[in-house]
Design an enzyme around this catalytic site. Structure first.
Site: not given
Length: 319
Positions: A108, A122, A124, A126, A161, A191
């Protein structure tokens, strides 16, 4: 230069056996090393390598660069952790894995550049397996990458992209739009009613191609990261900026913190499984600001981020 670095450090194809977790482990460790080496070439400063052990089983290596020439903070972590009881973050989504011993491994990274015209990124990937004697193992791959600009450039978004799509098209042309949709839905601050950035791809619980082919797809995603991001860094890292742009960057980084602490499943899994806090939270930006009910000036470069980039958009529609 960025493409040459990525090509030079490209890994050779791995031959794997059915459920060969050691090949996954080897690949992830190698991927971390290749990405760190590439970022050191770009930044000119070396990463700190901090290996750690987890009392309940497993460990990892956190590679961190702070106050670099290009990256204000860059964290590239590898972890391989084991346990006998899954934390709530995992069993809520996968009740069938409760009561099984489990093993999770991954790489990560989050890169926070100093220049506001270079986007945060970012990535990641896994692998997870839960086993119980006498029963078929439950396993899956997951991962992806997403881009978070502060001052958007359409060509950067298209490049990012397009690279994601190219990595996936070798497996199924339907994967890119599906994984893009998952990314847009996942990296969304409910939120705030706004996306974290311009997205990318995101997949989880992936095992539909069988172990070997699913692992190939994960490697294609991991190996494409440098091609997706480094050309953008090279284009933008010398862009002139003022304290006004840095101030807006710090404000927008607040959204990153909010998402990681409120919604991110990896952060919750790490904390609930008694992971290493320093390694889990090294994705946080080093400088961040919040303001009460702040709005950008109309027609300003800052307002353009909201109106033209933090929107639901098919970046490859016209390509």
């Amino acid at each position: 230069m960025a493409h040459n670095i990525a090509q030079t450090l490209a890994t050779a194809p791995l031959k794997v056996k059915s459920m060969d977790t050691q090949s996954v482990l080897h690949y992830l460790q190698d991927l971390q090393a290749r990405i760190v080496e590439s970022l050191e070439l770009v930044d000119g400063k070396n990463f700190l390598h901090d290996s750690w052990n987890r009392p309940e089983g497993g460990g990892g290596t956190s590679c961190l660069l702070e106050e670099g020439n290009v990256f204000e903070r860059a964290g590239v972590g590898f972890s391989h952790v084991l346990g006998s009881k899954l934390p709530p973050a995992a069993t809520i989504a996968h009740p069938e894995a409760a009561g099984r011993s489990w093993e999770a491994m991954g790489v990560s990274l989050v890169l926070h550049p100093r220049n506001p015209y270079v986007p945060t990124v970012h990535m990641n990937i896994r692998f997870f397996v839960a086993e119980k004697e006498g029963e078929t193992p439950i396993w899956w791959f997951g991962g992806g990458m997403d881009l978070t600009p502060y001052y958007g450039f359409a060509d950067d978004c298209v490049h990012f992209h397009r690279t994601n799509k190219t990595a996936l098209d070798a497996f199924d042309a339907a994967y890119y739009p599906e994984f893009k949709k998952h990314c847009d839905e996942y990296f969304y601050l409910k939120h705030r009613k706004e996306p974290r950035g311009i997205g990318g791809i995101f997949f989880d619980d992936f095992n539909e191609l069988g172990f070997e082919r699913s692992f190939e797809l994960q490697r294609a995603v991991g190996d494409s990261f440098l091609q997706a991001y480094l050309p953008i860094v090279q284009r933008r890292k010398e862009s002139p900026y003022t304290e006004n742009e840095r101030d807006f960057q710090a404000y927008r980084r607040g959204r990153y913190v909010e998402f990681n602490l409120v919604y991110d499943r990896g952060t919750l899994f790490g904390l609930q499984s008694n992971g290493r806090t320093e390694s889990i939270l090294m994705s946080m930006p080093p400088v961040v600001k919040w303001r009460y009910d702040w709005k950008p000036d109309a027609n300003s470069p800052e307002s353009k981020l909201y109106s033209e980039f933090l929107i639901d958009k098919d970046w490859l529609a016209s390509v």
